[in-house]
Write a protein that holds these residues in place. Structure first.
Motif, PDB file in Angstrom:
ATOM      1  N   UNK A 454       0.849  -1.188   0.000  1.00 31.99           N
ATOM      2  CA  UNK A 454       0.000   0.000   0.000  1.00 31.99           C
ATOM      3  C   UNK A 454       0.885   1.237   0.000  1.00 31.99           C
ATOM      4  N   UNK A 455       0.593   2.137  -0.893  1.00 33.39           N
ATOM      5  CA  UNK A 455       1.359   3.374  -1.003  1.00 33.39           C
ATOM      6  C   UNK A 455       0.545   4.518  -0.404  1.00 33.39           C
ATOM      7  N   UNK A 456       1.156   5.305   0.454  1.00 34.91           N
ATOM      8  CA  UNK A 456       0.389   6.364   1.123  1.00 34.91           C
ATOM      9  C   UNK A 456      -0.029   7.464   0.159  1.00 34.91           C
ATOM     10  N   UNK A 457      -1.193   8.010   0.425  1.00 34.88           N
ATOM     11  CA  UNK A 457      -1.673   9.150  -0.342  1.00 34.88           C
ATOM     12  C   UNK A 457      -1.192  10.432   0.319  1.00 34.88           C
ATOM     13  N   UNK A 458      -0.685  11.337  -0.472  1.00 36.37           N
ATOM     14  CA  UNK A 458      -0.302  12.649   0.033  1.00 36.37           C
ATOM     15  C   UNK A 458      -1.190  13.737  -0.563  1.00 36.37           C
ATOM     16  N   UNK A 459      -2.263  13.318  -1.237  1.00 35.77           N
ATOM     17  CA  UNK A 459      -3.177  14.290  -1.844  1.00 35.77           C
ATOM     18  C   UNK A 459      -4.437  14.473  -1.004  1.00 35.77           C
ATOM     19  N   UNK A 460      -5.030  13.353  -0.592  1.00 33.66           N
ATOM     20  CA  UNK A 460      -6.262  13.428   0.196  1.00 33.66           C
ATOM     21  C   UNK A 460      -6.375  12.157   1.020  1.00 33.66           C
ATOM     22  N   UNK A 461      -7.336  12.155   1.893  1.00 33.92           N
ATOM     23  CA  UNK A 461      -7.468  11.050   2.828  1.00 33.92           C
ATOM     24  C   UNK A 461      -7.924   9.782   2.111  1.00 33.92           C
ATOM     25  N   UNK A 462      -7.304   8.687   2.468  1.00 32.76           N
ATOM     26  CA  UNK A 462      -7.599   7.400   1.857  1.00 32.76           C
ATOM     27  C   UNK A 462      -7.726   6.344   2.949  1.00 32.76           C
ATOM     28  N   UNK A 463      -8.705   5.480   2.782  1.00 35.26           N
ATOM     29  CA  UNK A 463      -8.922   4.397   3.740  1.00 35.26           C
ATOM     30  C   UNK A 463      -8.838   3.057   3.023  1.00 35.26           C
ATOM     31  N   UNK A 464      -8.058   2.154   3.586  1.00 36.85           N
ATOM     32  CA  UNK A 464      -7.967   0.786   3.096  1.00 36.85           C
ATOM     33  C   UNK A 464      -8.516  -0.146   4.179  1.00 36.85           C
ATOM     34  N   UNK A 465      -9.688  -0.683   3.910  1.00 39.59           N
ATOM     35  CA  UNK A 465     -10.270  -1.677   4.808  1.00 39.59           C
ATOM     36  C   UNK A 465      -9.946  -3.055   4.255  1.00 39.59           C
TER      37      UNK A 465
END
Length: 640
Positions: A454-465
């Protein structure tokens, strides 16, 4: 309602024909025009002086007592309480003891009405205050906070109508609205996260176009109010509880819809004790409709500019008192802050960061700020007023939330760098229960990979369930001395992991041995629903072939027969009764070799009931006949 302070001080010009002079303490009499402010400090506090876009770009600042000022104004050289240099775009806080003072800006800037700003306060909000040396224009600003500990107390809080243990974090920016008629409007946007026992969010909008600018064409969830500092728009959300660590974001977004300015105040809480998903709540949307057509709408931060009220075009994220201009004292407080803006492609840090607030009316008396990299560290200590980082590094903000659910528990966390989530192929739960990995759901889509990057988002909030799918299995042990069929496969020893919820069908048949022994299973057909570990031994019961024959009817275990053949269970009783047989009217009696037998069957058994004739009755009859016959003959002979 929350209120902020804006510049509402009378400025006066004096035309004095003397030469310019500067000294740290001894100040020569004035030779040029100057501006001044009168201040009365009831306790030790500060006067903050700021110039944005003044000409000239540097000037002298003197602080006099009223007597010193009168002497200086009358042409005398006097010792000032303070003498220093004010450089354009660099705020100058001056600490003074309680008393009455005259603050002088010398010489007078040519545009002093729109570039000079001064306030007095007992302390300042502390955190991140950006005064960029180059204009920064954006439509969205975000303030990140992560509070590991916090405590505040003001014994005089009742004077400010606030709780004595309250404090806040404020996000402050200047909204610029360019109109088609050539005018520019300025609005001070303030977002508060206040906390004492609970927390809530507040927002204010102040019209900074001029000191007397109205605030009539504005609408939102809140209302327009009036305070000693002027007219403002305000709204307060419902309170909620929080736990430490407490982390999240304050967000301000500005846009234009037709001929209306749209200001959205939002927040996202990412941690309140445990981590939680980053749900962005836009709790107030404010509409401002100017009288003229709108050309452009944006947030601006620039050290060389000021609003129409001469307030700095800065961006602030600071800790301060709860409300209503309250100063508060913190203890056991540690927090991390970051202040960023969206440039259209990424979140970038505001540059040229100072530690103390220029606009915020509320304040903190004992916080210090350090910013060695991308985040500001706020802690209890002697306040340090000044530039703390001219160019912060780009912060790696926790905006990517991962929630992993497995059969043995769940974990929730944020990542700021690439992170591989791996899954155990087998999770053992004791010796007879296990879970076997078969895949996972990622935001409702199924995958069978054994891991995921999983690559972090630096643009907006992202959720990985991530919900893992494991098949629960139970260990099943079935033993039998003779083959049985389990789901169609013959075996005498079944030792396998079987999926929970599945079914095992077991069939068994009688086994006949060559020695006239029959083994009968405990059951012929059985269905096992697998919902727990099972250990099963299939028992077999021996039956023996029993044959009882007789030429005449006998009774075997209640059955009258001459030929009894049956498989009888080992240990069972075999009861035989045989009665004598009368022939020739009882003249001959056939007697069985056993009239009553009771046997416990423990092996194959063959029994023949034989009969032996008894002629005694016949002999007696014959003898009687002979005797009678002889007697008759003798009788006849005698008569003759």
């Amino acid at each position: 309602m929350r209120a902020g302070l804006y510049l509402a001080l009378g400025l006066m010009l004096f035309l004095i024909a003397t030469t310019s002079a500067y000294a740290q303490y001894q100040v020569p009499p004035p030779s040029e025009t100057f501006v001044y402010w009168n201040y009365s400090l009831p306790q030790t506090g500060y006067v903050l002086v700021y110039a944005g876009g003044c000409s000239p770009s540097t000037m002298n600042v003197y602080v006099f007592t009223p007597g010193e000022y009168n002497a200086w104004y009358s042409g005398q050289s006097v010792s000032a309480v303070y003498a220093g240099t004010l450089t354009d775009g660099e705020p100058l806080p001056i600490q003074l003891p309680a008393g009455n003072y005259v603050v002088v800006g010398y010489p007078e800037p040519s545009n002093w009405q729109t570039c000079f700003y001064a306030i007095s306060n007992s302390a300042f909000g502390m955190g991140i205050v950006s005064l960029p040396t180059q204009p920064i224009v954006t439509n969205r600003v975000m303030g990140y906070f992560n509070i590991s500990s916090v405590s505040a107390y003001n014994p005089n809080a009742v004077n400010y109508h606030v709780p004595d243990d309250g404090a806040d974090i404020q996000l402050n920016v200047i909204l610029v609205v360019n109109l088609a008629n050539g005018q520019t409007q300025y609005y001070w946007l303030i977002q508060f996260l206040t906390h004492s026992q609970n927390y809530d969010f507040l927002d204010n909008v102040w019209n900074y176009t001029t000191h007397s600018a109205p605030l009539t064409t504005i609408a939102g969830n809140g209302a327009v109010g009036n305070s000693s500092s002027g007219i403002y728009y305000g709204y307060q959300s419902s309170p909620d509880t929080y736990s430490l660590p407490f982390a999240g974001y304050l967000i301000i977004d500005v846009s234009r819809y037709m001929n209306t300015v749209v200001v959205e105040f939002g927040y996202a809480i990412i941690q309140s004790g445990p981590y939680q998903p980053p749900q962005v709540i836009w709790y107030d949307k404010v509409y401002i409709t100017p009288s003229a057509s709108i050309v452009n709408v944006y947030i601006e931060a620039y050290s060389n500019g000021v609003a129409g009220t001469a307030n700095p075009l800065d961006a602030e994220l600071v800790f301060a008192g709860y409300a209503n201009g309250e100063p508060t004292t913190f203890s056991n407080t540690n927090a991390e802050l970051a202040l960023v803006y969206w440039d259209g492609n990424a979140w970038l840090p505001f540059p040229n960061v100072y530690s103390f607030a220029l606009d915020t009316f509320e304040s903190a008396t004992d916080l210090q700020v350090s910013m060695p990299g991308s985040f500001a560290q706020v802690s209890v200590g002697k306040p340090n007023f000044g530039l703390v980082n001219p160019q912060p590094l780009i912060p790696t903000l926790p905006m990517t939330f991962i929630n992993v659910v497995t059969p043995v528990g769940s974990s929730a966390f944020y990542i700021t760098e690439p992170y591989r989530v791996g899954f155990l192929p087998i999770i053992q739960n004791g010796s007879n229960i296990r879970c076997v990995f078969s895949g996972y759901y990622l935001n409702n889509d199924f995958y069978s990979n054994s891991s995921i990057m999983i690559y972090p988002s630096q643009a907006w909030f992202t959720t990985y369930n991530i919900a893992t799918v494991y098949q629960k299995q139970y260990f099943i042990n079935i033993n039998s001395v003779f083959p049985v069929s389990i789901n169609g496969t013959e075996t005498t020893n079944f030792n396998n992991w079987v999926n929970a919820g599945s079914v095992l069908g077991i069939t068994a048949n009688n086994v006949t041995m060559s020695n006239e022994t029959l083994f009968v299973p405990a059951f012929y057909s059985e269905t096992l629903s697998i919902n727990s570990p099972i250990t099963l031994t299939i028992n077999w019961t021996p039956y023996y072939y029993v044959e009882v024959t007789s030429n005449y009817p006998i009774n075997v275990n209640g059955v009258t027969t001459t030929n009894y053949t049956k498989w009888i269970r080992s240990g069972s009783q075999l009861v035989i009764t045989a009665k004598p047989i009368n022939e020739l009217g009882g003249l001959i009696i056939l007697r069985p070799n056993a009239t009553s037998l009771a046997l416990t069957i423990s092996n194959p058994t063959t029994i023949t009931i034989t009969y032996t004739p008894n002629y005694m009755n016949l002999i007696i009859v014959i003898a009687a006949v002979v005797i009678i016959s002889v007697a008759i003959i003798l009788f006849k002979v005698r008569r003759h």
